[in-house]
Design an enzyme around this catalytic site. Structure first.
Site, PDB file in Angstrom:
ATOM      1  N   GLY A  45      45.226  84.035  57.747  1.00 13.31           N
ATOM      2  CA  GLY A  45      44.390  84.810  58.659  1.00 13.31           C
ATOM      3  C   GLY A  45      42.921  84.914  58.267  1.00 13.31           C
ATOM      4  O   GLY A  45      42.039  84.935  59.121  1.00 13.31           O
ATOM      5  N   GLU A 100      39.509  89.787  53.125  1.00 13.53           N
ATOM      6  CA  GLU A 100      40.669  89.958  54.009  1.00 13.53           C
ATOM      7  C   GLU A 100      40.239  89.981  55.472  1.00 13.53           C
ATOM      8  O   GLU A 100      39.147  90.441  55.791  1.00 13.53           O
ATOM      9  CB  GLU A 100      41.377  91.281  53.675  1.00 13.53           C
ATOM     10  CG  GLU A 100      42.674  91.101  52.883  1.00 13.53           C
ATOM     11  CD  GLU A 100      43.864  90.636  53.711  1.00 13.53           C
ATOM     12  OE1 GLU A 100      43.685  89.824  54.650  1.00 13.53           O
ATOM     13  OE2 GLU A 100      44.988  91.065  53.429  1.00 13.53           O
ATOM     14  N   ASP A 101      41.119  89.524  56.335  1.00 18.94           N
ATOM     15  CA  ASP A 101      40.838  89.591  57.764  1.00 18.94           C
ATOM     16  C   ASP A 101      40.977  91.017  58.284  1.00 18.94           C
ATOM     17  O   ASP A 101      40.101  91.554  58.934  1.00 18.94           O
ATOM     18  CB  ASP A 101      41.749  88.628  58.557  1.00 18.94           C
ATOM     19  CG  ASP A 101      43.236  88.775  58.200  1.00 18.94           C
ATOM     20  OD1 ASP A 101      43.602  89.616  57.349  1.00 18.94           O
ATOM     21  OD2 ASP A 101      44.046  88.027  58.782  1.00 18.94           O
ATOM     22  N   ASP A 104      45.541  96.743  57.345  1.00 19.08           N
ATOM     23  CA  ASP A 104      46.396  97.451  58.296  1.00 19.08           C
ATOM     24  C   ASP A 104      47.207  98.512  57.546  1.00 19.08           C
ATOM     25  O   ASP A 104      46.699  99.578  57.241  1.00 19.08           O
ATOM     26  CB  ASP A 104      47.276  96.415  59.003  1.00 19.08           C
ATOM     27  CG  ASP A 104      48.115  96.993  60.123  1.00 19.08           C
ATOM     28  OD1 ASP A 104      47.765  98.061  60.636  1.00 19.08           O
ATOM     29  OD2 ASP A 104      49.128  96.368  60.491  1.00 19.08           O
ATOM     30  N   LYS A 132      42.012  98.964  60.092  1.00 17.25           N
ATOM     31  CA  LYS A 132      42.864  99.652  61.070  1.00 17.25           C
ATOM     32  C   LYS A 132      43.475 100.869  60.375  1.00 17.25           C
ATOM     33  O   LYS A 132      44.633 100.847  59.962  1.00 17.25           O
ATOM     34  CB  LYS A 132      43.962  98.676  61.516  1.00 17.25           C
ATOM     35  CG  LYS A 132      44.546  98.960  62.894  1.00 17.25           C
ATOM     36  CD  LYS A 132      45.843  98.181  63.088  1.00 17.25           C
ATOM     37  CE  LYS A 132      45.670  96.867  63.796  1.00 17.25           C
ATOM     38  NZ  LYS A 132      46.971  96.222  64.095  1.00 17.25           N
ATOM     39  N   ARG A 166      44.829  81.759  66.446  1.00 14.66           N
ATOM     40  CA  ARG A 166      43.921  81.839  65.294  1.00 14.66           C
ATOM     41  C   ARG A 166      42.579  81.192  65.616  1.00 14.66           C
ATOM     42  O   ARG A 166      41.548  81.562  65.048  1.00 14.66           O
ATOM     43  CB  ARG A 166      44.532  81.119  64.085  1.00 14.66           C
ATOM     44  CG  ARG A 166      45.765  81.797  63.493  1.00 14.66           C
ATOM     45  CD  ARG A 166      46.055  81.194  62.124  1.00 14.66           C
ATOM     46  NE  ARG A 166      47.399  81.462  61.653  1.00 14.66           N
ATOM     47  CZ  ARG A 166      47.769  82.582  61.027  1.00 14.66           C
ATOM     48  NH1 ARG A 166      46.905  83.542  60.831  1.00 14.66           N
ATOM     49  NH2 ARG A 166      49.018  82.738  60.609  1.00 14.66           N
TER      50      ARG A 166
HETATM   51  P1  IMP Z   1      48.997  95.005  55.878  1.00 15.75           P
HETATM   52  O1  IMP Z   1      49.754  94.651  54.651  1.00 15.75           O
HETATM   53  O2  IMP Z   1      49.831  95.800  56.843  1.00 15.75           O
HETATM   54  O3  IMP Z   1      47.671  95.682  55.605  1.00 15.75           O
HETATM   55  O4  IMP Z   1      48.786  93.664  56.672  1.00 15.75           O
HETATM   56  C1  IMP Z   1      47.716  92.837  56.546  1.00 15.75           C
HETATM   57  C2  IMP Z   1      47.994  91.538  57.290  1.00 15.75           C
HETATM   58  O5  IMP Z   1      48.764  91.768  58.477  1.00 15.75           O
HETATM   59  C3  IMP Z   1      46.719  90.906  57.765  1.00 15.75           C
HETATM   60  O6  IMP Z   1      46.174  90.067  56.790  1.00 15.75           O
HETATM   61  C4  IMP Z   1      47.172  90.171  59.021  1.00 15.75           C
HETATM   62  O7  IMP Z   1      47.630  88.878  58.712  1.00 15.75           O
HETATM   63  C5  IMP Z   1      48.323  90.989  59.551  1.00 15.75           C
HETATM   64  N1  IMP Z   1      47.908  91.888  60.666  1.00 15.75           N
HETATM   65  C6  IMP Z   1      47.754  93.217  60.633  1.00 15.75           C
HETATM   66  N2  IMP Z   1      47.349  93.708  61.828  1.00 15.75           N
HETATM   67  C7  IMP Z   1      47.234  92.623  62.641  1.00 15.75           C
HETATM   68  C8  IMP Z   1      46.840  92.466  64.030  1.00 15.75           C
HETATM   69  O8  IMP Z   1      46.479  93.401  64.757  1.00 15.75           O
HETATM   70  N3  IMP Z   1      46.861  91.185  64.498  1.00 15.75           N
HETATM   71  C9  IMP Z   1      47.222  90.112  63.731  1.00 15.75           C
HETATM   72  N4  IMP Z   1      47.597  90.221  62.450  1.00 15.75           N
HETATM   73  C10 IMP Z   1      47.596  91.462  61.901  1.00 15.75           C
HETATM   74 MG    MG Z   2      49.373  87.166  60.163  1.00 13.01          MG
END
Ligand code: IMP
Ligand code: MG
Length: 181
Positions: A45, A100-101, A104, A132, A166
């Site tokens: 991502g 990081e993209d 979340d 987020k 993507r």
């Molecule tokens: P976390 O571990 O929940 O913080 O997830 C991070 C990863 O989840 C990111 O690097 C994304 O690849 C994916 N992700 C989280 N939210 C989204 C979204 O809204 N769209 C697409 N991918 C997401």
């Molecule tokens: Mg992903």
């Protein structure tokens, strides 16, 4: 049919993203001026963001990649992080900046931070294009944040749904019918 037809609304335009990336690049360049900047990116991502961010940075830096998985093809985190491909360079004594993209739940980053700390970098910070905060489950904070998003699933500029979208040059929200097809 064009993938653009699956998008319900554009959240951040190409122009919005460009401005944000330039701002982050400038800030990082200033704050890492006398350091040993090592950009570490989480595939897949963050690939698009990394490619633009590194060109918005005007000091010397090196880069490396790793790949983790915690999502499968769903839109909610499974809570389990797996390293699929590790870094190729040591982090010892480097000023590591994780790129990081999107931050979340924070599960991915909190796992990476613990893993990286054990490798004794000189410093360790986080730069995320999108934050987020509504979904946060782990106690993680980014040092550099591009833009904040609400509790909605978004695609484009590296972010996927089931490995698609993507390559959208902007960030948007999918039409409900795009999830089933
Ligand atoms: P976390 O571990 O929940 O913080 O997830 C991070 C990863 O989840 C990111 O690097 C994304 O690849 C994916 N992700 C989280 N939210 C989204 C979204 O809204 N769209 C697409 N991918 C997401
Ligand atoms: Mg992903």
């Amino acid at each position: 049919m064009s993938m653009h037809n699956d998008i319900e609304s554009v959240l951040f335009s190409e122009e919005d993203i460009k401005e944000t990336v330039q701002r982050l690049g400038k800030q990082i360049s200033e704050e890492y001026r006398d350091k040993n900047l090592f950009l570490v990116t989480v595939l897949k991502g963050s690939l698009v963001f990394m490619a633009d961010l590194m060109r918005a940075i005007d000091i010397h830096c090196s880069i490396d990649f790793l790949a983790v998985s915690s999502y499968g093809n769903g839109i909610k985190t499974s809570g389990e992080v797996q390293v699929i491909k590790d870094l190729t360079c040591p982090l010892h004594d480097k000023d590591v900046l994780i790129v990081e993209d999107i931050l979340d739940s924070g599960v991915t980053l909190s796992y990476l931070i613990e893993t990286f700390k054990a490798r004794q970098p000189k410093s360790l910070r986080i730069c995320t294009l999108l934050d987020k905060p509504a979904n946060r489950r782990a106690n993680v904070f980014a040092d550099y944040i591009g833009m904040e998003v609400g509790d909605q699933f978004i695609v484009g500029y590296g972010l996927d749904y089931a490995e698609k979208y993507r390559n959208l040059p902007y960030i948007g929200v999918l039409k409900p019918e795009a999830y089933s097809s």
